[in-house]
Design a protein around this motif. Structure first.
Motif, PDB file in Angstrom:
ATOM      1  N   VAL A   1      51.835  38.304   1.191  1.00 56.62           N
ATOM      2  CA  VAL A   1      51.231  37.594   0.053  1.00 56.62           C
ATOM      3  C   VAL A   1      52.247  37.394  -1.069  1.00 56.62           C
ATOM      4  N   THR A   2      52.357  36.161  -1.509  1.00 53.67           N
ATOM      5  CA  THR A   2      53.341  35.816  -2.539  1.00 53.67           C
ATOM      6  C   THR A   2      53.014  36.455  -3.888  1.00 53.67           C
ATOM      7  N   GLY A   3      54.032  37.056  -4.482  1.00 53.52           N
ATOM      8  CA  GLY A   3      53.935  37.468  -5.882  1.00 53.52           C
ATOM      9  C   GLY A   3      53.116  38.710  -6.154  1.00 53.52           C
TER      10      GLY A   3
ATOM     11  N   ALA B   1      63.019  35.252  -2.461  1.00 47.24           N
ATOM     12  CA  ALA B   1      62.938  35.102  -0.995  1.00 47.24           C
ATOM     13  C   ALA B   1      61.815  34.134  -0.628  1.00 47.24           C
ATOM     14  N   THR B   2      60.712  34.216  -1.378  1.00 49.48           N
ATOM     15  CA  THR B   2      59.588  33.302  -1.120  1.00 49.48           C
ATOM     16  C   THR B   2      60.042  31.852  -1.268  1.00 49.48           C
ATOM     17  N   VAL B   3      60.810  31.622  -2.332  1.00 51.52           N
ATOM     18  CA  VAL B   3      61.254  30.249  -2.607  1.00 51.52           C
ATOM     19  C   VAL B   3      62.260  29.786  -1.556  1.00 51.52           C
TER      20      VAL B   3
ATOM     21  N   GLY C   1      63.260  31.172   1.340  1.00 50.97           N
ATOM     22  CA  GLY C   1      62.975  31.336   2.762  1.00 50.97           C
ATOM     23  C   GLY C   1      61.642  30.802   3.226  1.00 50.97           C
ATOM     24  N   ALA C   2      60.683  30.688   2.314  1.00 50.98           N
ATOM     25  CA  ALA C   2      59.358  30.212   2.744  1.00 50.98           C
ATOM     26  C   ALA C   2      59.101  28.788   2.255  1.00 50.98           C
ATOM     27  N   CYS C   3      59.228  28.576   0.955  1.00 47.46           N
ATOM     28  CA  CYS C   3      59.131  27.191   0.444  1.00 47.46           C
ATOM     29  C   CYS C   3      60.224  26.344   1.097  1.00 47.46           C
ATOM     30  N   GLY C   4      61.322  27.015   1.440  1.00 48.59           N
ATOM     31  CA  GLY C   4      62.489  26.326   1.996  1.00 48.59           C
ATOM     32  C   GLY C   4      62.181  25.497   3.230  1.00 48.59           C
TER      33      GLY C   4
HETATM   34  O1  LIG Z   1      53.418  27.485  -1.484  1.00 53.50           O
HETATM   35  C1  LIG Z   1      53.028  28.677  -1.559  1.00 53.50           C
HETATM   36  O2  LIG Z   1      52.552  29.194  -2.565  1.00 53.50           O
HETATM   37  C2  LIG Z   1      53.212  29.527  -0.336  1.00 53.50           C
HETATM   38  C3  LIG Z   1      54.304  30.573  -0.588  1.00 53.50           C
HETATM   39  C4  LIG Z   1      55.500  30.098   0.225  1.00 53.50           C
HETATM   40  C5  LIG Z   1      54.969  29.004   1.070  1.00 53.50           C
HETATM   41  N1  LIG Z   1      53.723  28.747   0.759  1.00 53.50           N
END
Ligand SMILES: O=C(O)[C@@H]1CCC=N1
Ligand SMILES: NC(=O)C1=CN([C@@H]2O[C@H](COP(=O)(O)OP(=O)(O)OC[C@H]3O[C@@H](n4cnc5c(N)ncnc54)[C@H](O)[C@@H]3O)[C@@H](O)[C@H]2O)C=CC1
Length: 266
Positions: free
Chosen positions: A96-98, A168-170, A172-175
């Motif tokens: 979970v982000t944040g 890392a969220t930005v 590696g995940a948003c990426g």
């Molecule tokens: O966009 C979001 O908030 C979630 C976190 C990273 C990817 N999706």
């Protein structure tokens, strides 16, 4: 004995994680339970032998590992619901982000030193090509090794300090979305210069995959690889410089910063 895994929140990411674990043969389908309130969208997982339920408590009680994949605003309610069945014998993993490990741990304080991990994967986990960043607290080396092996099965993994988890969220995940938008722009450009959409999509996606594999397999720096492509007075440097004149690198950097600020503000 194989650990049983409960994925609480079978949405985009939860489903992708289940699919990736299955594709990698990390565990038997019957060792994975995915939960959400509306089971309709989990039917495809059920057809692959994964257990599906809307009962978080039962899923967590029967599992050794509880992986939280709900939205940030949903996690406290979910953790509170699971307190009766979570103890120091279980491993909690949050994607979970944040939401910090402390925030999760504070909800579990009555249960002692529960091992809590934060993992930040991306949706490429469904095809075992995720980049996952991991942090942990209260975990034994055996539990750390198991969690690293789990995410190694579905891509690449790196342990980071929790203070870098938003970053890392930005990256590696948003990426994944940033990369998709770059590829889509290549497809649009490819169509403009003569390709049909399907051929342009293949060329654009494989070219980006090849560029990434050059860096991952050779350990080189992007500019080293760019120097091999940009023939003096050639067409590559003409296009690359025009992209920079239009703000290519700057727009990406500003976009990454905007995503980071958004997480920090929430
Ligand atoms: O966009 C979001 O908030 C979630 C976190 C990273 C990817 N999706
Ligand atoms: N989608 C992505 O690429 C990534 C998402 N994340 C994080 O992962 C989490 C999930 O993200 P998504 O999968 O995109 O969101 P999503 O909204 O697709 O999935 C969340 C799921 O949780 C379920 N849910 C909500 N409350 C529940 C409850 N009380 N009990 C059981 N299930 C419940 C929802 O029905 C939904 O299916 C978020 O915190 C997000 O920040 C992190 C990295 C990448």
């Amino acid at each position: 004995m194989s650990k049983k895994i409960a994925i609480i929140g079978g949405g985009n990411l939860g489903i992708s994680i289940a699919e990736g674990l299955l594709a990698g043969g990390f565990t038997e389908p019957g060792n994975i339970t995915v939960t959400r309130r509306n089971l309709t969208l989990l039917q495809p997982l059920s057809q692959k032998g994964i257990r599906i339920t809307s009962d978080n408590l039962a899923a967590a009680q029967e599992s050794d590992v509880v992986l939280l994949a709900v939205k940030p605003y949903q996690i406290k309610e979910v953790v509170k619901e699971l307190v009766p069945v979570i103890g120091a014998d279980k491993v909690v993993i949050s994607v979970v982000t944040g939401v910090s490990m402390k925030e999760i741990g504070d909800e579990l304080v009555s249960k002692g030193a529960v091992p809590v991990f934060r993992a930040m994967p991306n949706t490429a986990i469904a095809i075992r090509e995720s980049m996952t960043c991991i942090s942990h607290v209260n975990a034994s080396q055996e539990q750390i090794n198991w969690v690293l092996e789990l995410f190694n099965q579905v891509g690449r993994v790196v342990v980071i300090e929790e203070k870098l988890m938003d970053a890392a969220t930005v990256l590696g995940a948003c990426g994944t979305a940033y990369a998709m938008r770059y590829i889509r722009a290549n497809i649009q450009g490819g169509i403009e210069i003569g390709f049909d959409a399907k051929t342009a999509s293949l060329i654009a996606a494989q070219t980006v995959k090849g560029a990434a594999e050059l860096l991952l397999q050779k350990g080189t720096h992007p500019e080293q690889e760019i120097d091999k492509v940009t023939t003096p007075k050639g067409c590559t440097i003409a296009g690359l410089n025009e992209m920079e004149h239009q703000g290519l690198s700057s727009s990406i950097i500003k976009g990454i910063s905007a995503s980071f600020i958004k997480i920090q503000m929430d």
